[in-house]
Motif scaffolding. Structure first.
Motif, PDB file in Angstrom:
ATOM      1  N   LYS A 121      70.149  14.109 -82.895  1.00 37.49           N
ATOM      2  CA  LYS A 121      70.847  15.341 -82.516  1.00 37.49           C
ATOM      3  C   LYS A 121      70.204  15.981 -81.293  1.00 37.49           C
ATOM      4  N   LEU A 122      68.886  15.964 -81.239  1.00 31.54           N
ATOM      5  CA  LEU A 122      68.194  16.537 -80.086  1.00 31.54           C
ATOM      6  C   LEU A 122      68.565  15.786 -78.813  1.00 31.54           C
ATOM      7  N   ALA A 123      68.588  14.468 -78.901  1.00 29.92           N
ATOM      8  CA  ALA A 123      68.947  13.658 -77.726  1.00 29.92           C
ATOM      9  C   ALA A 123      70.384  13.944 -77.287  1.00 29.92           C
ATOM     10  N   ALA A 124      71.307  14.035 -78.227  1.00 29.60           N
ATOM     11  CA  ALA A 124      72.718  14.291 -77.896  1.00 29.60           C
ATOM     12  C   ALA A 124      72.896  15.682 -77.289  1.00 29.60           C
ATOM     13  N   THR A 125      72.249  16.666 -77.880  1.00 29.90           N
ATOM     14  CA  THR A 125      72.375  18.033 -77.380  1.00 29.90           C
ATOM     15  C   THR A 125      71.765  18.164 -75.987  1.00 29.90           C
ATOM     16  N   THR A 126      70.593  17.587 -75.814  1.00 38.19           N
ATOM     17  CA  THR A 126      69.920  17.644 -74.516  1.00 38.19           C
ATOM     18  C   THR A 126      70.772  16.982 -73.446  1.00 38.19           C
ATOM     19  N   SER A 127      71.299  15.808 -73.746  1.00 44.30           N
ATOM     20  CA  SER A 127      72.140  15.086 -72.803  1.00 44.30           C
ATOM     21  C   SER A 127      73.357  15.916 -72.423  1.00 44.30           C
ATOM     22  N   ARG A 128      74.012  16.518 -73.394  1.00 44.35           N
ATOM     23  CA  ARG A 128      75.209  17.327 -73.152  1.00 44.35           C
ATOM     24  C   ARG A 128      74.878  18.547 -72.294  1.00 44.35           C
ATOM     25  N   MET A 129      73.770  19.201 -72.603  1.00 42.63           N
ATOM     26  CA  MET A 129      73.407  20.402 -71.857  1.00 42.63           C
ATOM     27  C   MET A 129      72.994  20.073 -70.425  1.00 42.63           C
ATOM     28  N   VAL A 130      72.312  18.949 -70.226  1.00 49.08           N
ATOM     29  CA  VAL A 130      71.963  18.520 -68.869  1.00 49.08           C
ATOM     30  C   VAL A 130      73.234  18.243 -68.076  1.00 49.08           C
ATOM     31  N   GLN A 131      74.168  17.530 -68.686  1.00 49.05           N
ATOM     32  CA  GLN A 131      75.446  17.216 -68.028  1.00 49.05           C
ATOM     33  C   GLN A 131      76.171  18.495 -67.628  1.00 49.05           C
ATOM     34  N   GLU A 132      76.244  19.449 -68.532  1.00 48.69           N
ATOM     35  CA  GLU A 132      76.955  20.693 -68.230  1.00 48.69           C
ATOM     36  C   GLU A 132      76.218  21.521 -67.174  1.00 48.69           C
ATOM     37  N   THR A 133      74.892  21.485 -67.195  1.00 49.33           N
ATOM     38  CA  THR A 133      74.122  22.193 -66.174  1.00 49.33           C
ATOM     39  C   THR A 133      74.384  21.591 -64.804  1.00 49.33           C
ATOM     40  N   MET A 134      74.415  20.274 -64.736  1.00 49.48           N
ATOM     41  CA  MET A 134      74.677  19.603 -63.463  1.00 49.48           C
ATOM     42  C   MET A 134      76.083  19.942 -62.957  1.00 49.48           C
ATOM     43  N   GLU A 135      77.061  19.960 -63.840  1.00 56.26           N
ATOM     44  CA  GLU A 135      78.420  20.320 -63.445  1.00 56.26           C
ATOM     45  C   GLU A 135      78.473  21.769 -62.944  1.00 56.26           C
ATOM     46  N   HIS A 136      77.750  22.653 -63.617  1.00 49.61           N
ATOM     47  CA  HIS A 136      77.704  24.057 -63.198  1.00 49.61           C
ATOM     48  C   HIS A 136      77.071  24.181 -61.814  1.00 49.61           C
ATOM     49  N   ARG A 137      75.984  23.454 -61.592  1.00 48.34           N
ATOM     50  CA  ARG A 137      75.323  23.494 -60.286  1.00 48.34           C
ATOM     51  C   ARG A 137      76.247  22.987 -59.186  1.00 48.34           C
ATOM     52  N   LYS A 138      76.969  21.903 -59.499  1.00 52.05           N
ATOM     53  CA  LYS A 138      77.920  21.346 -58.532  1.00 52.05           C
ATOM     54  C   LYS A 138      78.964  22.393 -58.154  1.00 52.05           C
ATOM     55  N   GLU A 139      79.511  23.050 -59.161  1.00 56.72           N
ATOM     56  CA  GLU A 139      80.515  24.084 -58.918  1.00 56.72           C
ATOM     57  C   GLU A 139      79.914  25.223 -58.099  1.00 56.72           C
ATOM     58  N   HIS A 140      78.687  25.617 -58.424  1.00 57.52           N
ATOM     59  CA  HIS A 140      78.021  26.702 -57.713  1.00 57.52           C
ATOM     60  C   HIS A 140      77.824  26.337 -56.241  1.00 57.52           C
ATOM     61  N   HIS A 141      77.382  25.093 -55.983  1.00 60.32           N
ATOM     62  CA  HIS A 141      77.189  24.657 -54.603  1.00 60.32           C
ATOM     63  C   HIS A 141      78.514  24.598 -53.843  1.00 60.32           C
ATOM     64  N   GLU A 142      79.587  24.199 -54.525  1.00 56.66           N
ATOM     65  CA  GLU A 142      80.906  24.160 -53.885  1.00 56.66           C
ATOM     66  C   GLU A 142      81.347  25.574 -53.500  1.00 56.66           C
ATOM     67  N   VAL A 143      81.104  26.528 -54.387  1.00 57.13           N
ATOM     68  CA  VAL A 143      81.446  27.926 -54.082  1.00 57.13           C
ATOM     69  C   VAL A 143      80.638  28.408 -52.885  1.00 57.13           C
ATOM     70  N   GLN A 144      79.340  28.089 -52.864  1.00 55.95           N
ATOM     71  CA  GLN A 144      78.511  28.502 -51.724  1.00 55.95           C
ATOM     72  C   GLN A 144      79.024  27.885 -50.418  1.00 55.95           C
ATOM     73  N   ARG A 145      79.400  26.607 -50.473  1.00 56.49           N
ATOM     74  CA  ARG A 145      79.922  25.934 -49.278  1.00 56.49           C
ATOM     75  C   ARG A 145      81.194  26.612 -48.801  1.00 56.49           C
ATOM     76  N   LEU A 146      82.090  26.929 -49.716  1.00 50.46           N
ATOM     77  CA  LEU A 146      83.336  27.603 -49.354  1.00 50.46           C
ATOM     78  C   LEU A 146      83.075  29.003 -48.787  1.00 50.46           C
ATOM     79  N   GLU A 147      82.112  29.702 -49.360  1.00 53.10           N
ATOM     80  CA  GLU A 147      81.761  31.030 -48.828  1.00 53.10           C
ATOM     81  C   GLU A 147      81.215  30.909 -47.407  1.00 53.10           C
TER      82      GLU A 147
END
Length: 167
Positions: A121-147
């Motif tokens: 469970k720890l491995a699955a949760t960690t993997s999921r949270m890392v994936q979502e963090t990376m997606e959030h960062r990608k979105e954040h960088h895209e917003v910064q680029r557009l700004e």
């Protein structure tokens, strides 16, 4: 459980539980409440880990293990999907059996299964949270680029307007 206890002990454990099938979505454990111990036999259950984060538990997964065995409240809500077959062990009855001489080997097997389950469970949760963090960062960088592009375009327009006004 086959890898962690004998067939005799497993039969004793199964005899203490009740096999059920979810005809609708049902909570097997609720956040901040004491939980019974459950084992998914078929289909799946969902753990609501946090806001917009859920983990799927498949056949063979334990639910409520820490709450049930350690006497603390559940850290998440876990719901059985429609059609999920599971076995539930009522906390009081299970703990009473595990304290008995007959339940000692079963207790050791459950503890081993719980350790393996927590690592999974720890491995699955960690993997999921890392994936979502990376997606959030990608979105954040895209917003910064557009700004940034927006600022550049505004400056260019100002320059063009200023030059046209100077003529």
């Amino acid at each position: 459980f086959q890898a962690v206890m004998s067939k005799f002990d497993f039969k004793q454990l199964i005899g203490l539980g009740e096999i059920r099938k979810a005809s609708e979505k049902i909570d097997l454990a609720r956040k901040d409440e004491l939980a019974d111990l459950c084992l998914v036999l078929d289909n799946e259950a969902k753990v609501e880990v946090g806001r917009d984060v859920s983990i799927t538990l498949e056949k063979g997964s334990l639910i409520g293990e820490i709450s049930c065995l350690q006497g603390c409240t559940a850290s998440a809500t876990v719901s059985a999907s429609v059609g999920c077959t599971y076995i539930v062990w009522k906390r009081g009855k299970l703990l009473e059996f595990l304290k008995s001489k007959e339940g000692l080997a079963v207790k050791k097997g459950i503890e081993l299964k719980v350790g393996r389950e927590l690592a999974k469970k720890l491995a699955a949760t960690t993997s999921r949270m890392v994936q979502e963090t990376m997606e959030h960062r990608k979105e954040h960088h895209e917003v910064q680029r557009l700004e940034y592009e927006d600022v550049v375009w505004r400056q260019l327009l100002k320059m063009i307007i200023t030059e046209d006004g100077d003529k």
